[in-house]
Design a protein around this motif. Structure first.
Motif, mmCIF file in Angstrom:
data_model
loop_
_atom_site.group_PDB
_atom_site.id
_atom_site.type_symbol
_atom_site.label_atom_id
_atom_site.label_comp_id
_atom_site.label_asym_id
_atom_site.label_seq_id
_atom_site.Cartn_x
_atom_site.Cartn_y
_atom_site.Cartn_z
ATOM 1 N N UNK A 31 0.826 -1.207 0.000
ATOM 2 C CA UNK A 31 0.000 0.000 0.000
ATOM 3 C C UNK A 31 0.862 1.260 0.000
ATOM 4 N N UNK A 32 1.937 1.255 0.794
ATOM 5 C CA UNK A 32 2.822 2.423 0.862
ATOM 6 C C UNK A 32 3.507 2.670 -0.476
ATOM 7 N N UNK A 33 3.992 1.609 -1.099
ATOM 8 C CA UNK A 33 4.645 1.738 -2.409
ATOM 9 C C UNK A 33 3.649 2.273 -3.429
ATOM 10 N N UNK A 34 2.445 1.736 -3.440
ATOM 11 C CA UNK A 34 1.422 2.188 -4.384
ATOM 12 C C UNK A 34 1.110 3.674 -4.159
ATOM 13 N N UNK A 35 0.981 4.077 -2.900
ATOM 14 C CA UNK A 35 0.700 5.481 -2.576
ATOM 15 C C UNK A 35 1.807 6.399 -3.102
ATOM 16 N N UNK A 36 3.066 6.049 -2.831
ATOM 17 C CA UNK A 36 4.178 6.895 -3.264
ATOM 18 C C UNK A 36 4.324 6.884 -4.787
ATOM 19 N N UNK A 37 4.136 5.721 -5.414
ATOM 20 C CA UNK A 37 4.227 5.644 -6.873
ATOM 21 C C UNK A 37 3.130 6.470 -7.527
ATOM 22 N N UNK A 38 1.940 6.474 -6.928
ATOM 23 C CA UNK A 38 0.840 7.284 -7.462
ATOM 24 C C UNK A 38 1.182 8.766 -7.412
ATOM 25 N N UNK A 39 1.855 9.182 -6.350
ATOM 26 C CA UNK A 39 2.250 10.591 -6.225
ATOM 27 C C UNK A 39 3.322 10.943 -7.250
ATOM 28 N N UNK A 40 4.301 10.049 -7.433
ATOM 29 C CA UNK A 40 5.351 10.306 -8.413
ATOM 30 C C UNK A 40 4.733 10.379 -9.809
ATOM 31 N N UNK A 41 3.730 9.536 -10.077
ATOM 32 C CA UNK A 41 3.078 9.515 -11.396
ATOM 33 C C UNK A 41 2.382 10.837 -11.715
ATOM 34 N N UNK A 42 2.078 11.646 -10.721
ATOM 35 C CA UNK A 42 1.430 12.938 -10.958
ATOM 36 C C UNK A 42 2.422 13.996 -11.427
ATOM 37 N N UNK A 43 3.721 13.726 -11.279
ATOM 38 C CA UNK A 43 4.737 14.695 -11.709
ATOM 39 C C UNK A 43 4.856 14.615 -13.231
ATOM 40 N N UNK A 44 4.827 15.744 -13.916
ATOM 41 C CA UNK A 44 4.937 15.729 -15.379
ATOM 42 C C UNK A 44 6.206 15.001 -15.845
ATOM 43 N N UNK A 45 6.057 14.250 -16.931
ATOM 44 C CA UNK A 45 7.147 13.424 -17.446
ATOM 45 C C UNK A 45 8.405 14.238 -17.736
ATOM 46 N N UNK A 46 8.251 15.420 -18.315
ATOM 47 C CA UNK A 46 9.438 16.206 -18.658
ATOM 48 C C UNK A 46 10.227 16.629 -17.419
ATOM 49 N N UNK A 47 9.525 16.883 -16.301
ATOM 50 C CA UNK A 47 10.229 17.219 -15.059
ATOM 51 C C UNK A 47 10.953 15.998 -14.487
ATOM 52 N N UNK A 48 10.302 14.844 -14.546
ATOM 53 C CA UNK A 48 10.963 13.616 -14.084
ATOM 54 C C UNK A 48 12.209 13.328 -14.910
#
Length: 127
Positions: A31-48
């Protein structure tokens, strides 16, 4: 080697949640990994992509390529060593457990105490 930091805005400040310092019980890990991955997924691809480029450059400046080359050379030399050949032979003929016992026995015989011997005073007192 990933060192992920997620910025979380709170009412009064920006808080850093650092993944490599978090301890999560096993039953909550997914659950923790999914939560953090979901937050990272909200960051625009070009910024990542830009941040990944910066991290890769920093790692390169720390000598990643040179370290990999040195490790490769040392590994090649070490695998031609007599002890490495003996370990491999023992593993093939007697199994991994026997090879590990052979390797570890060499260290067990060379262990010596650090600091004063607790029995040393008893020997001198009796004389």
């Amino acid at each position: 080697m990933a060192y992920a930091t997620i910025l979380t805005e709170t009412r009064d400040r920006v808080r850093y949640v650092t993944l490599n310092r978090s301890a999560v019980p096993a039953d909550q890990l997914a659950d923790e990994v999914h939560h953090l991955a979901s937050r990272v997924a909200m960051i625009p691809h070009d910024l990542l992509a830009a941040n990944k480029g910066i991290v890769n450059k920093a790692i390169e400046l720390m000598g990643r390529t040179m370290l990999q080359e040195a490790a490769r050379e040392t590994d090649a030399i070490a695998h031609r060593n007599r002890a490495a050949s003996e370990f491999a032979r023992s593993g093939r003929e007697q199994g991994l457990r026997a090879a590990l016992a052979w390797r570890d026995d060499r260290f067990a015989r060379s262990v010596r105490r650090v600091g004063p011997d607790p029995n040393e005073g008893a020997r001198t007192r009796g004389t």
